[in-house]
Design a protein around this motif. Sequence first.
Motif, PDB file in Angstrom:
ATOM      1  N   TYR A  64      11.418  -0.929 -10.355  1.00  0.00           N
ATOM      2  CA  TYR A  64      10.205  -0.170 -10.044  1.00  0.00           C
ATOM      3  C   TYR A  64       8.982  -1.084 -10.031  1.00  0.00           C
ATOM      4  CZ  TYR A  64      13.020   4.027 -10.694  1.00  0.00           C
ATOM      5  OH  TYR A  64      13.985   5.003 -10.568  1.00  0.00           O
ATOM      6  N   GLU A  65       8.977  -2.076 -10.917  1.00  0.00           N
ATOM      7  CA  GLU A  65       7.847  -3.021 -10.936  1.00  0.00           C
ATOM      8  C   GLU A  65       7.750  -3.779  -9.631  1.00  0.00           C
ATOM      9  OE1 GLU A  65      10.118  -2.675 -13.259  1.00  0.00           O
ATOM     10  OE2 GLU A  65       9.166  -2.459 -15.240  1.00  0.00           O
ATOM     11  N   ALA A  66       8.904  -4.231  -9.121  1.00  0.00           N
ATOM     12  CA  ALA A  66       8.912  -4.980  -7.864  1.00  0.00           C
ATOM     13  C   ALA A  66       8.446  -4.104  -6.702  1.00  0.00           C
ATOM     14  CB  ALA A  66      10.308  -5.528  -7.591  1.00  0.00           C
ATOM     15  N   LEU A  67       8.849  -2.841  -6.701  1.00  0.00           N
ATOM     16  CA  LEU A  67       8.422  -1.917  -5.647  1.00  0.00           C
ATOM     17  C   LEU A  67       6.911  -1.724  -5.685  1.00  0.00           C
ATOM     18  CD1 LEU A  67       8.823   0.195  -3.443  1.00  0.00           C
ATOM     19  CD2 LEU A  67       9.492   1.837  -5.208  1.00  0.00           C
ATOM     20  N   ILE A  68       6.368  -1.513  -6.869  1.00  0.00           N
ATOM     21  CA  ILE A  68       4.918  -1.318  -7.005  1.00  0.00           C
ATOM     22  C   ILE A  68       4.160  -2.573  -6.574  1.00  0.00           C
ATOM     23  CG2 ILE A  68       3.042  -0.894  -8.651  1.00  0.00           C
ATOM     24  CD1 ILE A  68       5.096   0.785 -10.281  1.00  0.00           C
ATOM     25  N   ASN A  69       4.645  -3.740  -6.994  1.00  0.00           N
ATOM     26  CA  ASN A  69       3.990  -4.996  -6.620  1.00  0.00           C
ATOM     27  C   ASN A  69       3.975  -5.186  -5.114  1.00  0.00           C
ATOM     28  OD1 ASN A  69       3.494  -5.662  -9.284  1.00  0.00           O
ATOM     29  ND2 ASN A  69       5.307  -6.944  -9.496  1.00  0.00           N
ATOM     30  N   LEU A  75       0.982  -3.575   1.339  1.00  0.00           N
ATOM     31  CA  LEU A  75       0.502  -2.367   2.010  1.00  0.00           C
ATOM     32  C   LEU A  75      -0.935  -2.016   1.630  1.00  0.00           C
ATOM     33  CD1 LEU A  75       3.750  -0.195   1.855  1.00  0.00           C
ATOM     34  CD2 LEU A  75       2.985  -1.782   3.636  1.00  0.00           C
ATOM     35  N   ALA A  76      -1.215  -1.894   0.338  1.00  0.00           N
ATOM     36  CA  ALA A  76      -2.580  -1.509  -0.062  1.00  0.00           C
ATOM     37  C   ALA A  76      -3.601  -2.600   0.261  1.00  0.00           C
ATOM     38  CB  ALA A  76      -2.604  -1.172  -1.552  1.00  0.00           C
ATOM     39  N   LEU A 245      -1.529   1.482  -6.261  1.00  0.00           N
ATOM     40  CA  LEU A 245      -0.793   2.147  -7.334  1.00  0.00           C
ATOM     41  C   LEU A 245      -1.175   1.545  -8.683  1.00  0.00           C
ATOM     42  CD1 LEU A 245       2.778   2.291  -5.712  1.00  0.00           C
ATOM     43  CD2 LEU A 245       0.974   4.015  -5.614  1.00  0.00           C
ATOM     44  N   ASP A 246      -1.415   2.403  -9.665  1.00  0.00           N
ATOM     45  CA  ASP A 246      -1.704   1.960 -11.030  1.00  0.00           C
ATOM     46  C   ASP A 246      -0.368   1.624 -11.697  1.00  0.00           C
ATOM     47  OD1 ASP A 246      -2.234   1.739 -13.775  1.00  0.00           O
ATOM     48  OD2 ASP A 246      -3.926   3.134 -13.656  1.00  0.00           O
TER      49      ASP A 246
END
Length: 403
Positions: A64-69, A75-76, A245-246
Amino acid sequence: MAIGVELPKTVYAHGMWISGGRKISKELGNVIDPNILLKFFSRDYVRYFSAREMVFGLDGDFTYEALINRVNSDLAKGLGNLVSRTLKMVEKYCQSKLPNCPKAFIDAQTIESWQQVAQDVRDTTIARSKAFETEFNDYNFSRALEAVWEIIARVDKYISDSAPWNLAKDPVNKEQLETVLYTSLESLRFITAILAPIMPDSTASIWTQMGLVGSPINTNPEELVWGQLPSANQITEVRAIFPTLDKEKLIVEIEEEKKKMSENSEIKPVEAAALALEAQAPVEVAKEPVPELKPMINIDDFLKIDLRVAHVLEAERVPKADKLLRLVLDAGEGKPRQILAGIAQHYTPEEMVGRKIIIVANLEPRKLRGYESQGMLLAASIGEAGKPIVAGFLEDVPNGARL
């Protein structure tokens, strides 16, 4: 064969998904639950991450950390930021109307330097779009997406260098201002169309905000022609496509959700993981043998090497040298330097222009094919043939920055 059905000639198969370097299993408690993905992430986020991180023939590592990063960096801060800043300037400086196609793309006899820069951005967008199609059709999804993010980085730099907010202060600069905005918008039209198969929902939103008719998923990227942005169309309300994403907050919420689900499950993943981890060896991601390490050096030897970030300004093939490209670089020194790199069989000059690379800046110059090479490019060497993969960055880094 017995029933007369022709056997398949090719079978496409990807590697295994692992998590944190380990096999995914219920006993380890690291199963990726689709319900959690659906609750906390859009399907476009998951589709993009999967295409960007999984390489055919190799395993892919999901956390999940890798996805958020990846969402935040690519993207952001990447595509989403480019869309937002471009459309907000159209809203502010063009009364929300798409500008007309500038002379830089109509009149071949342009002489202004800022017109030539716009043409360079156009050429990079077209070249990298073709590279995307080639890699995508060869199932090299990760490299295809790298080509798109090279366009994004080039357009971002173009906007920053052109400073349209300063151009808008003087009506005399109207043509140059509209050229910058048109060039950025047209690049975004190409980007949105070619990314539609991977992120159908997000690209549809971008398409709508740009005031374009139809749908990007129904647009054939191979039929895109530069200069066909529908002038005078009205953009719609500018909204964030990829909110940041936070990470810390999201990870806490995910862990709480996983805990709730495990409490209602017959399997106790935490206790099982404690026993299984002792016997569980990390999964090898790479399928190819890892080259042996070279002899050890001390820290003093390492500190002698000066690694710097460099931006490729120009690239061309070296005459009568099949393997060499001549690269002209901005390494933040005030004047360009050139290096020769043996990558011509794997990278075209057009693919290299605009890239941020890593060079050994203090390597003693030497002559090759009549040219002085003032440094060395860093690249990975893959397979027995030593195929080069040029090292670079996912985020923008200043020219001349030391590694």
